[in-house]
Design an enzyme around this catalytic site. Sequence first.
Site, PDB file in Angstrom:
ATOM      1  N   ASN A 152       1.252   7.613   2.461  1.00 30.46           N
ATOM      2  CA  ASN A 152       1.903   6.737   3.432  1.00 30.46           C
ATOM      3  C   ASN A 152       3.406   6.967   3.555  1.00 30.46           C
ATOM      4  O   ASN A 152       4.108   6.160   4.160  1.00 30.46           O
ATOM      5  CB  ASN A 152       1.623   5.267   3.085  1.00 30.46           C
ATOM      6  CG  ASN A 152       0.176   4.890   3.356  1.00 30.46           C
ATOM      7  OD1 ASN A 152      -0.515   5.580   4.116  1.00 30.46           O
ATOM      8  ND2 ASN A 152      -0.298   3.835   2.739  1.00 30.46           N
ATOM      9  N   ASP A 199       0.833  -1.204   0.000  1.00 35.36           N
ATOM     10  CA  ASP A 199       0.000   0.000   0.000  1.00 35.36           C
ATOM     11  C   ASP A 199       0.870   1.258   0.000  1.00 35.36           C
ATOM     12  O   ASP A 199       0.536   2.256   0.622  1.00 35.36           O
ATOM     13  CB  ASP A 199      -0.946  -0.004   1.205  1.00 35.36           C
ATOM     14  CG  ASP A 199      -2.107   0.983   1.038  1.00 35.36           C
ATOM     15  OD1 ASP A 199      -2.446   1.313  -0.122  1.00 35.36           O
ATOM     16  OD2 ASP A 199      -2.668   1.424   2.055  1.00 35.36           O
ATOM     17  N   LYS A 248       2.082   4.619  -1.140  1.00 34.06           N
ATOM     18  CA  LYS A 248       1.504   5.763  -1.848  1.00 34.06           C
ATOM     19  C   LYS A 248       1.963   7.024  -1.139  1.00 34.06           C
ATOM     20  O   LYS A 248       2.524   6.965  -0.028  1.00 34.06           O
ATOM     21  CB  LYS A 248      -0.027   5.683  -1.892  1.00 34.06           C
ATOM     22  CG  LYS A 248      -0.700   5.500  -0.536  1.00 34.06           C
ATOM     23  CD  LYS A 248      -2.206   5.269  -0.716  1.00 34.06           C
ATOM     24  CE  LYS A 248      -2.879   5.004   0.624  1.00 34.06           C
ATOM     25  NZ  LYS A 248      -4.327   4.737   0.470  1.00 34.06           N
TER      26      LYS A 248
END
Length: 317
Positions: A115, A110, A112
């Site tokens: 993050n 995840d 991105k």
Amino acid sequence: MLAEKKGTEKMYAIKVLKKYAIIEDDYVDYIKTEKRILALAAKHPFLTALHSCFQSPNLLFFVMEYIKGGDLVFQLQQVGKFDERRTAFYAAEVTLALQFLHRHGVVHRDLKLENVLLDQEGHCKLADFGLSKEGIIDGVLTSTTCGSIYYMAPEILEELKYGASVDWWTLGVLIYEMMTGQPPFEAEKVRDLCELIIYAEVPVPIWLSRNAVLIIQAFLKKNPADRLGCSGDESEIRRHIFFRHLNFELLESRRVEPPFLPTVKNPKNASNFDTKFTRKDPVLSSLSNDTISSTNQDEFAGFSFINKNFSPDRKIF
């Protein structure tokens, strides 16, 4: 939530989750995985670390270091796009964080802009391991479809088995976004977006440098076997010409000066976060007694934890 430890001026970020919702969504294993990876993260300078965990009858609490510089989405919005030097610095620190995770059999899944956070000195801190997968090592693969659609690798969308290759695809998307201010593939309909990611060539702006184009194209290879970082030798990423001005050994010891210093006025400062978050009242959700009594507390046995590897002023060299 932003919290201060009693009797000190130390600030922490607390992630709060509802137990009943975790059980209802069958996310208990994800939460346990996130806890283990956050505890592991204290051993690397570019990962957000866990201080401790505790629980109430209806809630779970992750107490983490507070990263004051905000995320890369917020910082990118301030300037529109990053120059090549700043992009290479962030991409290199994220590379080191991912390589550490991969050595421990963890795929982030995840990655991105939201993050990737910046600490008050301007170094990256990779965060949010809620979708991460453990045990991906020595040829072990997985096939779960998860992540954010704009960042998903072709092999995820095609429901093929995959490993760390998906993180390197996503790093290519991040580099593209940082340098252009937009994702490489866009479409109004999800089906059209998926087809672009699987089949379309990467649209490369003519004003990007040759070295920037080379690394974007290397990470965004449709076939993971051809992708940068997927040959079995992840050190090839460090040797790429895009990173020619960076010494990765000095970088990993935080001895390379960041190209940008976030404005942090005081330890409690939250000006580097979007006001849609900071204006919200810090109120915990209340649940009915029936909901609490029907929650299977055995699912969260052993959740409470103090991370002995955590240091609020950690410098890992």
